[in-house]
Design an enzyme around this catalytic site. Structure first.
Site, PDB file in Angstrom:
ATOM      1  N   SER A 319       5.010  -0.093   5.263  1.00  0.00           N
ATOM      2  CA  SER A 319       4.059   0.340   4.323  1.00  0.00           C
ATOM      3  C   SER A 319       4.496   0.620   2.995  1.00  0.00           C
ATOM      4  O   SER A 319       5.316  -0.154   2.136  1.00  0.00           O
ATOM      5  CB  SER A 319       3.013   1.483   4.577  1.00  0.00           C
ATOM      6  OG  SER A 319       2.046   1.720   3.891  1.00  0.00           O
ATOM      7  N   LYS A 344       3.742  -3.467   7.702  1.00  0.00           N
ATOM      8  CA  LYS A 344       2.639  -2.935   7.603  1.00  0.00           C
ATOM      9  C   LYS A 344       1.961  -3.070   6.341  1.00  0.00           C
ATOM     10  O   LYS A 344       2.491  -2.377   5.424  1.00  0.00           O
ATOM     11  CB  LYS A 344       2.305  -1.553   8.095  1.00  0.00           C
ATOM     12  CG  LYS A 344       0.901  -0.865   7.814  1.00  0.00           C
ATOM     13  CD  LYS A 344       0.921   0.524   8.243  1.00  0.00           C
ATOM     14  CE  LYS A 344      -0.611   1.176   8.000  1.00  0.00           C
ATOM     15  NZ  LYS A 344      -0.916   1.092   6.557  1.00  0.00           N
ATOM     16  N   GLN A 348      -5.525   0.991   3.391  1.00  0.00           N
ATOM     17  CA  GLN A 348      -6.901   1.642   3.977  1.00  0.00           C
ATOM     18  C   GLN A 348      -7.432   2.541   3.071  1.00  0.00           C
ATOM     19  O   GLN A 348      -6.901   3.345   2.224  1.00  0.00           O
ATOM     20  CB  GLN A 348      -6.294   2.658   5.236  1.00  0.00           C
ATOM     21  CG  GLN A 348      -5.965   1.703   6.656  1.00  0.00           C
ATOM     22  CD  GLN A 348      -4.793   1.151   6.436  1.00  0.00           C
ATOM     23  OE1 GLN A 348      -3.880   1.544   6.085  1.00  0.00           O
ATOM     24  NE2 GLN A 348      -4.955  -0.170   6.667  1.00  0.00           N
TER      25      GLN A 348
END
Length: 563
Positions: A319, A344, A348
């Site tokens: 991420s 990733k 979100q």
């Protein structure tokens, strides 16, 4: 006539009772349905930009779910736990999406935010509930679980004799069992892929710090080293403090270690990236079918826009870590060394439901400046998605970048015409494969029984004062500490005392690895947390490779970089 009147009265009373029960039951059903409709209405806002989908599919879906719930709550043979039914329905919907869209109840969301907003006492693992089993994503570096021998991919079977699988073992139950007072011990059984017997570990709970910076120190006269484990609200303050101290010590080059860093806040990742880039350069952009493209650019605030820079990553870098590494690589600003990152690349967004629970829904994807999608495929299911990471850490499958067969669709080019690779995750410029040569059955048995840590703790308890007198600080420890301070033979004797069978041929293979592990364990028990990383740096293959390259005079020319 009297009997008939009594029967009539009794029948009338029964009808009233049934009517009352039915009315009260239907009130609960209607209240429940109103909650569901409100929930679905809130979720429907996510699709507001797609009118065709909203008109054709959404209303039909709402009607279908509402009718199903009416039938179940109104006619099922037994009483129904409506809250549990709703939660299961939400989790079922999210399961059909991607591995990172998840549901949290009110307590779970608080715990999920702990690692970024506060500290807690526990055993220090990141885990995921897959089907009805807890799977360890990875233990926190040098936390209680890591030191006890817990590995990524381990399946949790029991906690203090209580079965940890099945419907009862939800996130709240697991958290309650694992957390407790510092110094207390929890006994856990794990099933490790590839091993037939359960592994039993005793793990002592400890305070899990929220610090995002593990260590910052000088590797040489002009090269500094900073290790970040997450991107939290304190990250930039911690980084700036360490950076300024290193700069005063003569730092001209920086090795930023993001290995094992699972990510965190996007804005913090961008602030860190901004430190290294000139103004008005694209750092990352996000885009989704219902989220317009959003671009993030660097400012003039960069305090290290010039100077040699190396970013270290591995399969646990995810991420926000991938955002930083991707931007540095795409702008030819520095060298990325290590192993392909997690992959990733999902954004979100939290949506709070009426009862305080939260859906963290994936609403967009991350892309690097050259347009590379960070997210790797997840079409084979959630378990296979996470299992791939375990396989990467246990198999030497990484190849040199020049030897990888790459389709044209995954080739991207930087401003300096360097080729970078897409397809999920960040592929380093220089790959350092994992060292799997010295891991055999004997090493696994020693690690699984946590014998190194137990032995060192015993030694330190006996002679802590004399050891600190001999090695007063980490510098003295690194310079003077011999390979076998208390005798390697003593450790092997300790293993035999613990009923561990020693195969001499296997021991000769792992001896060097064991000696390094003993030394690191001594540092951990004698000094502060960051001292472990200073000891690790002396023989860490990736760090040593980075140090060699960053101090090479022609590194920029050799790799066509701007630094």
């Amino acid at each position: 006539m009297v009997i008939t009147s009594i029967r009539y009265y009794t029948l009338r009373k029964r009808i009233k009772t049934i009517y009352y029960i039915r009315t009260e039951h239907m009130k609960r059903v209607y209240t429940f349905l109103i909650f569901i409709i409100l929930l679905l209405s809130q979720l429907s806002l996510l699709y507001a930009q797609n009118e065709d989908l909203q008109e054709l599919g959404q209303q039909a879906g709402i009607d279908k779910i509402s009718k199903a719930l009416t039938i179940i709550t109104g006619f099922y043979v037994d009483s129904v736990d409506t809250d549990k039914l709703v939660t299961s329905a939400i989790k079922g919907m999210l399961k059909e999406l991607d591995p990172h869209s998840v549901y949290f109840n009110a307590d779970e969301i608080k715990r999920a935010n702990d690692r970024l907003l506060g500290n807690f006492t526990g055993i220090g693992i990141h885990y995921e509930m897959i089907e009805d089993t807890i799977v360890v994503l990875h233990p926190l570096p040098y936390g209680p679980s890591a030191m006890a021998g817990v590995l990524a991919g381990d399946r949790l079977i029991s906690i203090n004799g209580n079965k940890a699988t099945g419907n009862h073992a939800n996130t709240a139950w697991i958290s309650k069992k694992l957390r407790g007072e510092a110094g207390t011990v929890v006994t856990m059984e794990f099933l490790r892929p590839g091993e037939s017997k359960l592994i039993t570990l005793e793990i002592e709970r400890a305070k899990i710090p929220i610090n995002s910076l593990d260590a910052g120190f000088m590797l040489s006269e002009k090269t500094g080293y900073i290790k970040l484990n997450k991107f939290s609200r304190t990250t930039m303050a911690e980084f700036n403090k360490s950076f300024d101290a290193l700069e005063k010590s003569g730092m001209r080059n920086l090795i930023l270690d993001l290995r094992g860093n699972s990510g965190g806040y996007l804005d913090v990742a961008n602030k860190l990236t901004d430190v290294f880039l000139k103004k008005k350069l694209l750092m990352v952009y996000t885009e989704g079918i219902n989220s317009k493209k959003k671009e993030y650019f660097s400012t003039r605030k960069g305090k290290f826009e010039k100077g040699s820079l190396v970013i270290l990553i591995d399969e646990r870098s995810a991420s926000a870590s991938e955002i930083v590494a991707g931007a540095i690589q795409d702008w030819d600003r520095g060298l990325v060394i290590g192993r392909r990152s997690f992959g990733k690349g999902m954004v979100q967004k939290p949506y709070t439901l009426p009862d305080g629970s939260v859906i963290r829904l994936t609403v967009a994807r991350y892309y690097t400046p050259t347009g590379r999608l960070i997210q790797r495929p997840y079409d084979k299911g959630k378990e296979a998605y996470y299992d791939e990471i375990r396989k990467r850490t246990t198999n030497n499958t990484n190849e040199h970048i020049d030897s990888i067969s790459i389709p044209d669709s995954l080739k991207f080019y930087t401003p300096n015409h360097r080729m970078v690779i897409g397809g999920g995750g960040i592929v380093p410029d220089v790959i350092v494969p994992p060292d799997t040569t010295a891991i055999n059955e004997l090493y696994k048995n020693i690690r699984n029984a946590n014998l190194i840590n137990r032995f060192i703790l015993q030694q330190v308890d006996k002679k802590r004062d004399s050891l600190l007198q001999q090695y007063p600080d980490t510098d003295a420890f690194i310079q003077k500490y011999p390979t076998q301070p208390t005798g390697f033979d003593q450790f092997i004797a300790y293993c035999k005392q613990k009923q561990l069978e020693i195969d001499e041929d296997q021991l000769s293979i792992i001896k060097n690895r064991l000696e390094r592990a003993l030394k690191r364990s001594y540092a951990r028990h004698l000094y502060d947390y960051s001292s472990v990383f200073r000891v690790i740096a002396t023989d860490d293959e990736t760090i040593q490779k980075a140090l060699e390259l960053i101090e090479e005079k022609n590194i920029a020319k050799r790799y066509n970089l701007k630094m």
